[in-house]
Design a protein around this motif. Sequence first.
Motif, PDB file in Angstrom:
ATOM      1  N   ILE A 285      71.669  24.396 112.803  1.00 26.73           N
ATOM      2  CA  ILE A 285      71.413  23.480 113.922  1.00 26.73           C
ATOM      3  C   ILE A 285      71.068  24.279 115.181  1.00 26.73           C
ATOM      4  O   ILE A 285      70.112  23.974 115.879  1.00 26.73           O
ATOM      5  CB  ILE A 285      72.632  22.551 114.177  1.00 26.73           C
TER       6      ILE A 285
ATOM      7  N   LEU B 159      67.667  25.546 114.905  1.00 22.73           N
ATOM      8  CA  LEU B 159      66.698  24.464 115.040  1.00 22.73           C
ATOM      9  C   LEU B 159      66.498  24.097 116.510  1.00 22.73           C
ATOM     10  O   LEU B 159      65.383  23.803 116.946  1.00 22.73           O
ATOM     11  CB  LEU B 159      67.165  23.242 114.246  1.00 22.73           C
ATOM     12  N   GLU B 160      67.584  24.141 117.264  1.00 19.39           N
ATOM     13  CA  GLU B 160      67.469  23.863 118.702  1.00 19.39           C
ATOM     14  C   GLU B 160      66.583  24.904 119.370  1.00 19.39           C
ATOM     15  O   GLU B 160      65.703  24.575 120.162  1.00 19.39           O
ATOM     16  CB  GLU B 160      68.853  23.820 119.355  1.00 19.39           C
TER      17      GLU B 160
ATOM     18  N   LEU C  54      64.380  26.646 117.875  1.00 19.99           N
ATOM     19  CA  LEU C  54      63.035  26.426 117.346  1.00 19.99           C
ATOM     20  C   LEU C  54      62.303  25.375 118.191  1.00 19.99           C
ATOM     21  O   LEU C  54      61.146  25.557 118.573  1.00 19.99           O
ATOM     22  CB  LEU C  54      63.149  25.978 115.887  1.00 19.99           C
TER      23      LEU C  54
END
Lengths: 137, 447
Positions: free
Chosen positions: B366, B369-370, B372
């Motif tokens: 997560i 992903l943040e 990203l």
Amino acid sequence: MKIHYDVEGGEFISAGVASSKLKKTLKQLGISPNVIRKVSICMYEAEINMVIHADGGVIDVEITPENIEILIKDEGPGIEDLDLAMQVGYSTASSKAREMGFGAGMGLPNIKRHSDGMKIETKVGEGTKLELIFNIK
Amino acid sequence: MEEIFHSVRLDIDKCIGCTDCIKRCPTEAIRVRNGKAHIMDERCIDCGMCIRICRNHAKKAVTEPLDSINDYKFKVAIPAPTLYTQFRNVVDPNIILTALKRLGFDEVFEVARAAEIITEESKKILAKGKIPKPVISSACPAIVKLIQIRFPSLIPNILPIISPKEAMARYAKKYLVRKGIKKEDIGVFFISPCAAKVTNSKQPQVIDESYVDGVISLKEIYLKLVPVIKTIKEPEILQMSSNTGIGWAHTGGEGYASGIENHIAVDGIENVIKILEKVENGKLDDVNFIECLACVGGCLGGPLTVENCFVSSNRMDRIKKFNENNKDNYIKRNIPLFDEKIDLYWSKPLQTKQVMKLDDDVEKAIEKLEQLEEIYDMLPKIDCGSCGAPTCRALAEDIVCGKAHIEDCVFMLRQKVRDMAEQMVTLAQKMPPSISKENTNGGTKII
Ligand code: SF4
Ligand code: SF4
């Protein structure tokens, strides 16, 4: 983490874009295939509903290591009889939508069946708010 | 970890780093680094898309040379039915099968015949109704891998049956052993239109070991067959298959053969992805069977074929017509090849491969992903490919995984250079007070 999607109304052809994107994200997080499938089914169904009935809306997703919360909001006509809408096979989809194969009346019952929690608030003339929850573990 | 085998490889000298291939790869498995394409093994499904795209012929499929049959005393060819459609003016499969024998094979058995047997078995499983609908064919190995990587939730829908080539190899070996030939002397060679089938013969995922000893590309054998075919006046009767099995080479052939009602046949990997998305969204569970083929036209459009798939399709029709008119011929070759009992099912389940995930730990994934998303927000989102990644998003992914830098983006680099230039100008303007023309005393400028 939070993700926001805007869903356009009336665009039957492109409906499903948000669910596709979310699916990709969940795969990047390594969420189990089983959960991804459940989310896909519900998201797609909700997205289509929004396209058919409500001229689009917004989807907000919050992912934590424990669960996925999805908030789906539209400013459409609202659902007149919620009990009826929760029955399998009931649909108020327009004939245009039906011609395209949507609106077979599976939407809400299907979402309920595949999510780990569902809350719906709707007001005629104001719109509908749908909250879904999926457990990751 | 076991090393991953791939048939699809890069000829480094021919690659000019044009980035054409990275953009069409269905699993985003290619990056250009230092001016050369680089395939990420764990993501490649051997569909052969890049082989087709590359105008410099830098992508190729590794197969065995024809000479390799000489490693065995008893050489068996098992040609894919696609082979029959490659020759102009040849409609009798017996001519091609006879020509194969003249090339040095002791025996030829058609994969098309095994396809008919697989069809019968598939019908039985489908009738039992134990596999979730829609049942997805396992015939195209590139699709099986695609599902494994991009649609793992659909693994339970795949028909867990071995491929016709694998079945034929098993039947052939058992039959020949019974006839008194030593097992180790037998070499079974698949004549393939397909790169993915090379890979799954070398490294099968759902069976313990392949009975195929080598794979020869249809392209290579084509060149050798052409002159031989011309010399064949009286072909041997070697054909055993009917139109049902031969038709498997074409999109829709498998579904047609099985007579399953309410089925979808889809070809071309991009179309397949669209259909599988629908299946994943639960929108096609009223369909009984889905046949997905990575190549346009099915195996007739395989990356190792010679003929254009639409031309092949026309030939296929002519071959079928010829077979209709000569029904008695293949009955003549009636050998007890299929009396053997062989297992037609997968011996182990297909594992999920979460190659797209950013981290094993959800929490860390997560976080990544943040990051990203933040990086992606900065990028120009025009997917130009200059950074060597197929899309801006893929570059962002590579950056969070430590495989690329934000400056790999030409626009970001330019921005950075500009910022630096501006900083330099500002710095340059800052003169030491001793020589500064600016008189800050009293605030009046003396020029
Ligand atoms: S298409 Fe790919 S393999 Fe071919 S030259 Fe361009 S970058 Fe290299
Ligand atoms: S369609 Fe046929 S040739 Fe193409 S990848 Fe699939 S099995 Fe191979």
